[in-house]
Design an enzyme around this catalytic site. Structure first.
Site, PDB file in Angstrom:
ATOM      1  CG  ASP A   1      -2.138   1.063   0.921  1.00 46.15           C
ATOM      2  OD1 ASP A   1      -2.006   1.743   0.139  1.00 46.15           O
ATOM      3  OD2 ASP A   1      -2.765   1.525   2.131  1.00 46.15           O
TER       4      ASP A   1
ATOM      5  CD  GLU B   1      -5.663  -0.695  -1.635  1.00 46.04           C
ATOM      6  OE1 GLU B   1      -5.294  -1.498  -0.630  1.00 46.04           O
ATOM      7  OE2 GLU B   1      -6.295   0.017  -1.709  1.00 46.04           O
TER       8      GLU B   1
END
EC number: 2.7.7.7
Length: 355
Positions: A11, A107
């Site tokens: 992420d 992500e």
């Protein structure tokens, strides 16, 4: 017997805002946000950590964000730049595994169970990926490593920004006990409120309820809650995952009594939808708009119209038409877009909302 999986959730930290600070160093350490102009009812796509200290968050109307922080520096969305960075990072990830499931521009899940990179250590793979992203792009990423997707995503948020966390298979049972239920996938503010009414605050609390009770109380979500509270998530990392729609919805604490009340909350839903679309990045184009209404008798209706852009007037019409089907108070209202599925890999940038 199947091997224990090694799942990594990567992420990027404040992805859009981080790119702006990298490209314009004078913005470092100042509160900045990326989003639409307040004069045109824009919304915040993302912001840096300095801005978050003022309470600014994604999907917030830009005008409100500027009230919270007068010194906020607003940067326009440069989607082509963000997409280019995302493509570079994606190509880097493919050096470690072919099993990559992107969730958005910033992500992705990786299944490195069979990877021989870094001596097969998922922890070392995540560390190396994060180091290479920083060395080559001057951007930081956080990572979560766990036996399944849900836990990996929870772990990636644990030491943000620029950190990582490992949940070992033997630690799963102990880890989830004190985990707040709001951390579970699918548990938003409304579901958290419902669980709180049953005095369920943690996964340990949730584990006290049988699968039969949870199914009766929450329907199919009950099965999901039962499994997640025990750290169970058998979903595979799916490289072929194709997004078919993007939507937002809200269950209201007090029913919306009429169509006028439904129309009054439409601007907030549109702001959230725009932010979600911006986060998704490049899409294949809009096929139609849709509105979902769930009435206070739990009956539900969905109404849609073929459109190639988001149009406020059309959404208002769909809400009015949907409400007229039953003419009862509305407990849930949602809006969204369905995406074109042909030529998926020849995707185009989404047009701005037509307000």
């Amino acid at each position: 017997m199947n091997p224990i999986r090694k799942i990594i959730h990567i992420d990027m930290d404040c992805f859009y805002a981080a790119i702006e600070m990298r490209d314009f160093p004078e913005l470092a350490n100042k509160p900045i946000a990326v989003g639409g102009d307040a004069k045109h009812r824009g919304v915040i796509a993302t912001c840096n950590y300095a801005a978050r200290q003022f309470g600014i968050r994604s999907a917030m109307p830009t005008a409100h964000a500027l009230k919270l922080c007068r010194e906020l520096i607003l940067r326009p969305v440069r989607m082509d730049v963000y997409q280019k960075e995302s493509q570079y990072i994606r190509s880097l990830l493919t050096e470690y595994t072919d099993l990559i499931e992107p969730l958005s521009l910033d992500e992705a899940y990786l299944d490195v169970t069979e990877s021989t990179q870094c001596q097969g250590s998922a922890t070392w793979i995540a560390e190396e990926i994060r180091a290479r992203i920083y060395q080559t792009r001057q951007l930081t990423a956080s990572a979560g490593i766990a036996p399944n997707k849900s836990l990996a995503k929870i772990a990636s948020d644990w030491h943000k920004p620029n950190g990582q966390m490992v949940i070992r298979p033997e630690d799963v049972s102990a880890f989830v006990l004190d985990l707040p239920v709001r951390k579970l996938f699918g548990v938003g503010p409304k579901m958290e409120e419902k669980l709180g009414a049953l005095n369920i605050k943690t996964c340990a609390d949730l584990q006290r309820y049988s699968i039969e009770y949870l199914l009766q109380k929450f329907g199919t979500m009950g099965q999901r809650l039962y499994e997640l509270a025990r750290g169970i998530d058998n979903r595979p990392v799916n490289p072929e995952r194709i997004r078919k729609s993007i939507s937002v919805e809200e269950t209201y604490p007090k029913d919306l009594p009429n169509s006028e009340a439904c129309l009054a909350v439409l601007p907030d839903l549109m702001a959230r939808l725009e932010a979600r679309i911006q986060r998704a990045g490049k899409i294949s184009g809009i096929h139609n708009l849709f509105v979902k209404l769930k009435f206070n008798d739990f009956q539900q209706t969905t109404i849609e119209r073929v459109m190639d852009k988001i149009d406020l007037i059309v959404l208002r019409q769909l809400i009015q038409e949907g409400f007229a089907r039953r003419g009862m108070p509305v407990r849930l209202l949602g809006i969204g877009i369905k995406l074109k599925q042909e030529n998926t890999y020849q995707s185009v940038q989404l047009p701005l909302l037509d307000l």
